[in-house]
Design a protein around this motif. Structure first.
Motif, PDB file in Angstrom:
ATOM      1  N   ALA A 176       0.864  -1.180   0.000  1.00  0.00           N
ATOM      2  CA  ALA A 176       0.000   0.000   0.000  1.00  0.00           C
ATOM      3  C   ALA A 176       0.901   1.230   0.000  1.00  0.00           C
ATOM      4  N   GLY A 177       0.444   2.296  -0.618  1.00  0.00           N
ATOM      5  CA  GLY A 177       1.261   3.512  -0.676  1.00  0.00           C
ATOM      6  C   GLY A 177       2.337   3.344  -1.724  1.00  0.00           C
ATOM      7  N   SER A 178       2.247   4.075  -2.830  1.00  0.00           N
ATOM      8  CA  SER A 178       3.186   3.814  -3.904  1.00  0.00           C
ATOM      9  C   SER A 178       3.738   5.056  -4.578  1.00  0.00           C
ATOM     10  N   SER A 179       3.020   6.163  -4.590  1.00  0.00           N
ATOM     11  CA  SER A 179       3.505   7.344  -5.282  1.00  0.00           C
ATOM     12  C   SER A 179       2.820   8.570  -4.686  1.00  0.00           C
ATOM     13  N   TYR A 180       3.425   9.717  -4.840  1.00  0.00           N
ATOM     14  CA  TYR A 180       2.848  10.949  -4.320  1.00  0.00           C
ATOM     15  C   TYR A 180       1.501  11.222  -5.008  1.00  0.00           C
ATOM     16  N   ALA A 181       0.444  11.427  -4.231  1.00  0.00           N
ATOM     17  CA  ALA A 181      -0.892  11.757  -4.741  1.00  0.00           C
ATOM     18  C   ALA A 181      -1.440  10.707  -5.705  1.00  0.00           C
ATOM     19  N   SER A 182      -0.977   9.494  -5.604  1.00  0.00           N
ATOM     20  CA  SER A 182      -1.408   8.430  -6.498  1.00  0.00           C
ATOM     21  C   SER A 182      -1.279   7.092  -5.771  1.00  0.00           C
ATOM     22  N   GLN A 183      -1.914   6.073  -6.317  1.00  0.00           N
ATOM     23  CA  GLN A 183      -1.830   4.735  -5.737  1.00  0.00           C
ATOM     24  C   GLN A 183      -1.861   3.712  -6.862  1.00  0.00           C
ATOM     25  N   HIS A 184      -0.852   2.820  -6.905  1.00  0.00           N
ATOM     26  CA  HIS A 184      -0.868   1.720  -7.869  1.00  0.00           C
ATOM     27  C   HIS A 184      -1.979   0.746  -7.484  1.00  0.00           C
ATOM     28  N   HIS A 185      -2.424  -0.045  -8.459  1.00  0.00           N
ATOM     29  CA  HIS A 185      -3.357  -1.130  -8.171  1.00  0.00           C
ATOM     30  C   HIS A 185      -2.619  -2.186  -7.354  1.00  0.00           C
ATOM     31  N   ARG A 186      -3.314  -2.842  -6.440  1.00  0.00           N
ATOM     32  CA  ARG A 186      -2.631  -3.845  -5.616  1.00  0.00           C
ATOM     33  C   ARG A 186      -2.501  -5.195  -6.322  1.00  0.00           C
ATOM     34  N   ARG A 187      -3.122  -5.358  -7.491  1.00  0.00           N
ATOM     35  CA  ARG A 187      -2.959  -6.581  -8.275  1.00  0.00           C
ATOM     36  C   ARG A 187      -1.495  -6.692  -8.708  1.00  0.00           C
ATOM     37  N   LEU A 188      -0.914  -7.874  -8.561  1.00  0.00           N
ATOM     38  CA  LEU A 188       0.468  -8.093  -8.975  1.00  0.00           C
ATOM     39  C   LEU A 188       0.489  -8.558 -10.428  1.00  0.00           C
ATOM     40  N   SER A 189       1.417  -8.015 -11.206  1.00  0.00           N
ATOM     41  CA  SER A 189       1.560  -8.382 -12.614  1.00  0.00           C
ATOM     42  C   SER A 189       2.982  -8.871 -12.859  1.00  0.00           C
ATOM     43  N   PHE A 190       3.091 -10.015 -13.520  1.00  0.00           N
ATOM     44  CA  PHE A 190       4.390 -10.601 -13.830  1.00  0.00           C
ATOM     45  C   PHE A 190       4.525 -10.737 -15.342  1.00  0.00           C
ATOM     46  N   GLY A 191       5.599 -10.205 -15.900  1.00  0.00           N
ATOM     47  CA  GLY A 191       5.908 -10.379 -17.319  1.00  0.00           C
ATOM     48  C   GLY A 191       6.709 -11.657 -17.498  1.00  0.00           C
ATOM     49  N   LEU A 192       6.363 -12.444 -18.540  1.00  0.00           N
ATOM     50  CA  LEU A 192       6.993 -13.753 -18.731  1.00  0.00           C
ATOM     51  C   LEU A 192       7.727 -13.903 -20.046  1.00  0.00           C
ATOM     52  N   GLY A 193       7.731 -12.880 -20.907  1.00  0.00           N
ATOM     53  CA  GLY A 193       8.359 -13.033 -22.221  1.00  0.00           C
ATOM     54  C   GLY A 193       7.665 -14.132 -23.002  1.00  0.00           C
TER      55      GLY A 193
END
Length: 192
Positions: A120-137
């Motif tokens: 929780a808490g990710s950027s000034y005046a903003s919030q990332h989604h808490r869903r995790l995303s993984f790139g796999l190529g």
């Protein structure tokens, strides 16, 4: 993000470690059209269009310009997920907090090992989604996925399909959905 207001934004691409072991970055903002001169202050990262890749929402500050149009947010849409493998994971805690904050997820796919933490808490005046995303190529599957919950519980799954959204409920298993949101049989092995 701009460094000091009223400057063009920077967007840095991670080039990995140099021969001296120091991380290298390249500013790709101009090449990708992300170098506008608004006074960027906040950044939220999420898969806004649910296509598997991460998009960027940039919040602006009108500052003392008096021009409201300078404060309009900018959405930079990414379409890489349509070409490469990925999975995204939503966690639901039971013994742990419901949002899964603090859970650590480790993914293994061939030679690739990635670990992320739900925060929780990710950027000034903003919030990332808490869903995790993984790139796999171009990897065809996830060999193993391990969730270490704040409660101390551990859930492990094997042979997960790629290009899917998954919901994992602490101690109860997972639900697999395609890009268009349709549920499908998991076809995976719970390893504990």
């Amino acid at each position: 993000m701009s460094w000091n207001g009223y400057e063009t934004n920077n967007l840095l691409r991670n080039e990995g470690l140099g021969q001296d072991g120091i991380p290298r970055f390249t500013d790709v903002a101009m090449a990708l059209g992300a170098d506008d001169g608004k006074d960027a202050r906040g950044l939220a990262i999420a898969d806004f269009d649910n296509d598997g890749d991460l998009d960027l929402a940039i919040n602006q500050n009108p500052g003392d310009s008096g021009r409201v149009e300078r404060a309009a947010p900018t959405l930079l849409r990414n379409d890489v997920g349509q070409r490469w493998g990925w999975i995204s994971i939503d966690l639901v805690g039971r013994a742990s907090n419901r949002s899964g904050y603090g859970a650590q997820v480790t993914l293994e796919a061939g030679d690739l090992i990635q670990t992320q933490v739900v925060a929780a808490g990710s950027s000034y005046a903003s919030q990332h989604h808490r869903r995790l995303s993984f790139g796999l190529g171009d990897r065809p599957k996830v060999d193993r996925l391990t969730v270490r919950w704040p409660s101390g519980a551990v859930d492990t799954f094997e042979n997960l399909p790629v290009r899917r959204r998954m919901k994992i409920v602490e101690g109860e298993g997972l639900e697999v959905r395609t890009v268009d949101g349709a549920a499908e049989p998991p076809g995976v092995t719970s390893a504990g």
